[in-house]
Every structure is written in C-alpha cells, then in structure tokens.
Motif scaffolding. Structure first.
Motif, mmCIF file in Angstrom:
data_model
loop_
_atom_site.group_PDB
_atom_site.id
_atom_site.type_symbol
_atom_site.label_atom_id
_atom_site.label_comp_id
_atom_site.label_asym_id
_atom_site.label_seq_id
_atom_site.Cartn_x
_atom_site.Cartn_y
_atom_site.Cartn_z
ATOM 1 N N ALA A 80 0.815 -1.214 0.000
ATOM 2 C CA ALA A 80 0.000 0.000 0.000
ATOM 3 C C ALA A 80 0.849 1.264 0.000
ATOM 4 O O ALA A 80 1.949 1.301 0.546
ATOM 5 N N SER A 81 0.288 2.306 -0.637
ATOM 6 C CA SER A 81 0.757 3.669 -0.404
ATOM 7 C C SER A 81 -0.513 4.500 -0.307
ATOM 8 O O SER A 81 -0.916 5.161 -1.256
ATOM 9 N N PHE A 82 -1.177 4.393 0.841
ATOM 10 C CA PHE A 82 -2.508 4.977 1.006
ATOM 11 C C PHE A 82 -2.424 6.331 1.704
ATOM 12 O O PHE A 82 -1.616 6.526 2.604
ATOM 13 N N SER A 83 -3.298 7.261 1.309
ATOM 14 C CA SER A 83 -3.404 8.529 2.042
ATOM 15 C C SER A 83 -4.764 8.620 2.720
ATOM 16 O O SER A 83 -4.861 8.565 3.943
ATOM 17 N N ARG A 84 -5.840 8.710 1.909
ATOM 18 C CA ARG A 84 -7.179 8.818 2.513
ATOM 19 C C ARG A 84 -7.493 7.621 3.407
ATOM 20 O O ARG A 84 -8.014 7.764 4.505
ATOM 21 N N ALA A 85 -7.165 6.434 2.916
ATOM 22 C CA ALA A 85 -7.473 5.224 3.683
ATOM 23 C C ALA A 85 -6.639 5.142 4.963
ATOM 24 O O ALA A 85 -6.971 4.416 5.889
ATOM 25 N N LEU A 86 -5.537 5.905 5.017
ATOM 26 C CA LEU A 86 -4.690 5.894 6.222
ATOM 27 C C LEU A 86 -5.254 6.806 7.312
ATOM 28 O O LEU A 86 -5.243 6.470 8.491
#
Length: 300
Positions: A264-270
């Motif tokens: 993963a390289s998540f922003s919103r989901a993080l």
C-alpha cells in the motif's frame, strides 16, 4: 559517506522491507478536504500559511504517534511545505529516518492538466530542478508524481507514461528515486483495458532505461489480481506500490490483499477516522488499528 550509507540502507529497506508507504502528501487543493476529514473546518484558518500550519500539526501528530512505527511503515510521502518544516527541531525527513527508520519521499508534481485523449497529464513542474536540489539537501530519498488515466485511450496512456519516465529520469539524475504514478481512475468504465495498455507502455519505458536506473511504480489496484507481477521482477523496479484511489479503507485492504507482493501507499485510507478532537489514546489506538490492517494487506 554518511549520505551514501543512508541511501543504500534506504534503498534496501524500500526494496525488500515488509510494510507499506504512508502518503502524507495532500497539498494545495486537497488540504482543506484533508483537514475537514480530520475535523478542522475552513473557518479555523484565514490564509494558506495558517492552513499549512494546521496540516503540519496533523501530520506531526501522525508521525510522532507510537503507532507510526517502522515495523509496519517503510516510507512516508511528504509534500513540499512539510519537507520545509520541522518536527522537534529536526527537518521532517531527518526526523522520519533518524527517529523512526522510515524512508522520506517528496511529492513533486504541481497537479493535473486538463483532460485530453482520455487522460490528465501532469502540469509542467516549473521549479523542479530547484525543488530536487532542496530535497537532496533535506536528505529526502525519493519523489512521487501523479497523472490520471480516465479512459483506455492508447495515445493518452502512452503520453502519460512517456511524460512520467522523462521526468523520472531527471529525478534519478539528481540522486533521488522517482515513484512513477500513472493512476487509473477506479471508476473508469474500461479500467481493465486501460491497465493492459498501461502495463505494455510501462514495459516499453523500462526496457529503454540504462542499467543503473531505478524507479518505483505507484499504480491503482488492478482489476485482474496479480496483474503487475511481472513489473515487480524487473531489475529497474525497486518496488510496486498501490494507491487507494478513493476506495474506503476496508475495500482497499481487501483488494490489496489479493495482489501478492503489491504494497500500500494509502493517504485517505490511512487517515480515515482520525480527528483533531480525539484524545491521544483514542487517536493512537485508531491509527494503530488502521496501520496494522493496511500492513496485513501489504504483506500478502
């Protein structure tokens, strides 16, 4: 020599470490939205400087949290304003690496051009050379830049990939590892077809690279599971990472876990579910739960 050693350590960590990349790089236009999700309304700031101070406080809180731990997180993507600020009197990139052993990246694109040929290319990055020089001085390891593919248009997709690799080479020549991000819109009607064209164009560009050149790829989670497996084994590719692309946390993790080797390289989901008003205990517990779930989906 220290920087060379740091670079090798970071390259090894990114290539073979277990974990994922935290994307903390919402910028300009998406910052008010990120703050609103965090429970900070637009009435709380009256100009960009105040807004960026508030978002830096949010990011500092995430980075300093005990949940934000090297055991789960390999790297973090910052945006320019964050790179130029400090955490506990250290530049953010130095704090990440020296205190947390987390590899720092910088978002370098300036947003998207208007839709043409079914895609949005990157706008020209006017100050790129100066920005990269500063990133090197700040001990950043790599960069990230995003384009968007909306339709399975062969001309548009080729233009996206060619632009990404051309800028990527300029970045590599400065001593940084570029994350090449040609996002396929998850709501696109012909997403699977776009991905087929995209993979072929990426393979063409990888074949043109000099032997020493290294890149990372950041791609939408593919419609067909394990579709990007062969890109992972290309000697030029340090790592293939996935963006959440608008999927909620649970769906993004579920889809990611079906793609072996994709992390993963998540922003919103993080940052989903984190708010300014939470006590540190609640904030750290929620962040810790999210991080462990994204990690579990990333190590399949």
């Amino acid at each position: 020599m220290k920087n060379r050693e740091r670079y090798i350590a970071q390259l090894n960590r990114m290539h073979s470490g277990k974990g994922f990349i935290a994307a903390l790089d919402q910028s300009g236009g998406s910052t008010p939205k990120a703050l609103a999700q965090y429970g900070v309304q637009e009435s709380s700031f009256s100009n960009d400087e105040e807004m960026y101070t508030l978002v830096h406080e949010m990011r500092t809180r995430i980075i300093k949290s005990p949940a934000f731990d090297r055991e789960y997180i390999l790297g973090a993507i910052l945006f320019e304003n964050t790179m130029d600020r400090k955490i506990d009197d250290q530049w953010t990139a130095d704090y990440l690496w020296e205190k947390k052993s987390i590899v720092p990246f910088l978002k370098v694109d300036k947003g998207l051009a208007d839709l043409a040929n079914g895609v949005q290319l990157m706008k020209p990055i006017s100050n790129l050379d100066e920005l990269l020089t500063r990133a090197v001085e700040r001990n950043v390891f790599g960069t990230k830049m995003r384009s968007v593919i909306k339709e399975a248009n062969a001309t548009g997709i080729r233009e996206v990939v060619e632009q990404q690799f051309a800028v990527g080479l300029q970045i590599f020549d400065k001593g940084l590892i570029p994350i090449i991000e040609p996002e396929v819109d998850i709501y696109s009607a012909d997403k699977a077809k776009s991905e087929e064209i995209l993979k072929e164009e990426i393979k063409k560009q990888l074949d043109l690279l000099g032997k020493e050149v290294k890149v990372m790829l950041k791609l939408s989670i593919p419609t067909v599971n394990d579709f990007y497996k062969e890109l992972m084994s290309d000697p030029h590719v340090v790592r293939v990472v996935a963006l959440s692309g608008g999927y909620g946390q649970d769906e993004a993790n579920e889809k990611l876990s079906q793609n072996h080797g994709l992390i993963a390289s998540f922003s919103r989901a993080l940052s989903e579910g984190l708010t300014a008003g939470q006590s540190d205990d609640d904030f750290n517990t929620k962040l810790g739960k999210t991080i462990k779930e994204i990690y579990a989906a990333s190590i399949t």
